[in-house]
Design an enzyme around this catalytic site. Structure first.
Site, mmCIF file in Angstrom:
data_model
loop_
_atom_site.group_PDB
_atom_site.id
_atom_site.type_symbol
_atom_site.label_atom_id
_atom_site.label_comp_id
_atom_site.label_asym_id
_atom_site.label_seq_id
_atom_site.Cartn_x
_atom_site.Cartn_y
_atom_site.Cartn_z
ATOM 1 N N HIS A 1 -26.602 73.829 88.679
ATOM 2 C CA HIS A 1 -27.878 74.515 88.922
ATOM 3 C C HIS A 1 -27.702 75.985 89.318
ATOM 4 C CE1 HIS A 1 -29.304 70.524 88.651
ATOM 5 N NE2 HIS A 1 -29.219 70.179 89.915
ATOM 6 N N LYS B 1 -28.115 70.681 102.092
ATOM 7 C CA LYS B 1 -29.038 69.581 102.381
ATOM 8 C C LYS B 1 -29.383 69.621 103.856
ATOM 9 C CE LYS B 1 -27.903 66.551 98.609
ATOM 10 N NZ LYS B 1 -29.144 66.697 97.847
ATOM 11 N N HIS C 1 -31.682 69.828 85.003
ATOM 12 C CA HIS C 1 -33.151 69.850 85.113
ATOM 13 C C HIS C 1 -33.689 71.175 85.650
ATOM 14 C CE1 HIS C 1 -32.492 68.698 89.342
ATOM 15 N NE2 HIS C 1 -33.732 69.070 89.577
ATOM 16 N N GLU D 1 -32.568 72.388 100.690
ATOM 17 C CA GLU D 1 -33.333 71.139 100.658
ATOM 18 C C GLU D 1 -33.497 70.612 102.072
ATOM 19 O OE1 GLU D 1 -32.329 68.313 97.286
ATOM 20 O OE2 GLU D 1 -30.420 69.287 97.661
HETATM 21 C C1 BG6 Z 1 -29.828 67.114 91.752
HETATM 22 C C2 BG6 Z 1 -28.830 66.803 92.824
HETATM 23 O O1 BG6 Z 1 -29.196 67.560 90.596
HETATM 24 O O2 BG6 Z 1 -30.720 68.115 92.223
HETATM 25 C C3 BG6 Z 1 -29.514 66.358 94.095
HETATM 26 O O3 BG6 Z 1 -27.956 65.771 92.381
HETATM 27 C C4 BG6 Z 1 -30.543 67.384 94.520
HETATM 28 O O4 BG6 Z 1 -28.563 66.162 95.139
HETATM 29 C C5 BG6 Z 1 -31.476 67.746 93.355
HETATM 30 O O5 BG6 Z 1 -31.308 66.811 95.570
HETATM 31 C C6 BG6 Z 1 -32.365 68.910 93.723
HETATM 32 O O6 BG6 Z 1 -33.300 69.103 92.695
HETATM 33 P P1 BG6 Z 1 -34.748 69.699 93.001
HETATM 34 O O7 BG6 Z 1 -35.386 69.810 91.685
HETATM 35 O O8 BG6 Z 1 -35.428 68.717 93.910
HETATM 36 O O9 BG6 Z 1 -34.494 71.015 93.668
#
Ligand code: BG6
Length: 496
Positions: free
Chosen positions: A238, A338, A176, A214
């Site tokens: 990512h 995290k 994503h 995060e």
């Molecule tokens: C996900 C992870 O792919 O991405 C999660 O599995 C993480 O652990 C998330 O919290 C973070 O995505 P974003 O878009 O909130 O930065």
């Protein structure tokens, strides 16, 4: 925006955290944007015994929570909900797939997007059962949610078994991050402006830092996270995808494979981190009890589903190097964690210093480095740090910042990343999805860090609400550098 053909979105894992928090809200946004014609449908699939009404009540609650007050209205909700249905399927039971087949009866001509938002260990079985129940049509596409496997060998197995049912062009491996506006903007910035092209190379760039910090913890996903950890959850996908977009050579066209070929070359050029390098170039951390935005939070070890002596990492920092003529000698420092002090996803590119300091016999003895920062979340935009003369009779240099914020120029559309990607896969555009070869190569890059020859590396504790373990600072100090601060006047709390 192109109009979409009638589609059925079959959402496996329909009651899971990802579906409730991100996928269903993203589909709602697609509906509101007029991209879900009246005969398109969302068919949520899960093992839980729920009636359609019970499922709708569940997603209404979570959509209210994850969509803004402006986005969520009763009328829009009713219109969207009318196109949603729920089918109870236990993916281990081939008989259950008959119910799904029946729910799709007479709709084989519609684009069928089968989204597997489940554990990767279920991908093969699900695809086999879909095929056996005659649900895979020529207009079907399968979307595979990350992490795709847990190492290179398992990813390879999934690619082969899913590939036995679906052609490569029907397989959409989703990340994503590639759907985030600000990530796509990196391509626009690099390939739409002449300004950056001469700078984008080893002669001009000193180093790159990419951070995904995060404030969230494992959010009830302890059981999943225990067997995953930050390297598999964030780095393999990512972070490495961000490296690819930043470092790839200009593709010869916007054709999906032209772009994906260039990204693959970056992954292939990553210097393997193995042997002593694992210890010298990587740091693992795990959060301990602390406070995030003033709220006390427990230690990772006290989260539900987590072993009391767990060594799963919730933080990783590493130094990556790309062995190409463009990037040799330019370190890419990556970190993700995290329960950090602030939510911040950014890429910052630090340029080299000027060849010598011109301002002799003046109070100027140092300049700030020029840094281009792409802010991905929660702010959307770019900043550039540079030096100017401070007004006055003596030559003094002051550090200033020039910023561009999306919101100042464009009406921002709420987008967590899935909105764009769902649209692309309904449309059949594979550019932002990963090919099998890229998944396997990125797993190869993290496999040696996951399983170092001398046994697992220590996991260093860090206080929740901090910037990670001090060992991560030492990683950069060894090169005479420091991480960019996580919090500043712009920092917002994590609302996701
Ligand atoms: C996900 C992870 O792919 O991405 C999660 O599995 C993480 O652990 C998330 O919290 C973070 O995505 P974003 O878009 O909130 O930065």
């Amino acid at each position: 925006m192109q109009k979409l053909d009638t589609f059925d979105m079959v959402l496996f894992g329909g009651t899971g955290d990802l579906a409730l928090r991100k996928l269903v809200p993203a589909l709602y946004r697609r509906h509101v944007a007029g991209q879900m014609g009246p005969s398109s449908r969302v068919l949520a699939v899960a093992r839980t015994n729920l009636s359609r009404e019970e499922y709708l009540a569940q997603i209404e609650t979570t959509c209210r929570k994850h969509l803004s007050g402006e986005e969520f209205t009763e009328a829009r909700w009713r219109a969207f909900a009318a196109q949603v249905d729920y089918v109870r399927v236990d993916v281990t039971d081939p008989q259950d797939f008959r119910k799904l087949r029946a729910a799709l009866e007479g709709r084989d001509d519609a684009t069928r997007v089968i989204f597997l938002s489940t554990a990767p260990s279920l991908f093969t079985l699900t695809c086999d059962n879909l095929a056996a129940a005659d649900i895979v049509t020529p207009k079907s596409r399968v979307v595979l949610e990350k992490p795709l496997g847990h190492d290179r060998a398992s990813a390879d197995l999934i690619n082969r078994s899913v590939g036995a049912i679906f052609a490569e062009q029907q397989i959409y491996r989703i990340d994503h991050y590639l759907g985030k506006e600000t990530v796509q903007n990196l391509m626009a910035l690099r390939f739409g402006n002449t300004l950056f092209e001469p700078l984008w190379r080893r002669g001009r760039i000193r180093h790159v830092q990419i951070t995904i910090a995060e404030q969230l913890g494992v959010e009830g996903r302890g059981q999943f996270y225990e067997h995953t950890g930050a390297l598999r959850d964030m780095v393999q996908n990512h972070l490495l995808q961000l490296v690819c977009i930043l470092a790839m050579e200009p593709p010869t066209s916007s054709d999906p494979d032209a772009v994906r070929d260039e990204k693959l070359k970056v992954l292939r050029a990553l210097r393997p981190i193995m042997g002593n390098a694992v210890q010298n170039k990587t740091v693992r951390g795990q959060y301990r009890a602390g406070a995030v935005s003033g709220q006390p939070v427990p230690s990772y070890l006290d989260e539900a589903g987590v072993a009391a002596d767990s060594t799963t990492e919730t933080f990783v920092a590493l130094k990556a190097e790309i062995d190409t003529w463009r990037w040799a000698g330019v370190p890419f420092y990556l970190r993700t964690g995290k329960r950090m002090t602030a939510r911040r996803t950014e890429i910052s590119v630090q340029l080299k210093a000027v060849p010598f300091l011109l301002f002799r016999d003046t109070p100027v003895d140092k300049l700030v480095p020029n840094v281009l920062t792409l802010r991905i979340d929660p702010e959307h935009g770019t900043t550039f740090d540079f030096n100017v003369k401070v007004p006055g009779p003596v030559m003094q240099i002051g550090a200033v910042k020039s910023s561009f914020k999306y919101g100042d120029f464009f009406a921002e559309r709420p987008n967590v990343g899935y909105e764009t990607l769902l649209y692309d896969c309904m449309l059949g555009d594979e550019t932002l999805f990963q090919r099998a070869d890229s998944i396997e190569t990125s797993w190869a890059a993290v496999d040696s860090v996951l399983h170092p020859e001398g046994g697992p590396l220590p996991v260093h504790g860090y206080t929740a609400g901090s910037a990670g373990p001090k060992e991560a600072d030492a990683l950069l100090q060894a090169d005479g550098r420091a991480w960019r601060p996580l919090a500043d006047e712009h920092t917002q709390d994590d609302k996701n």
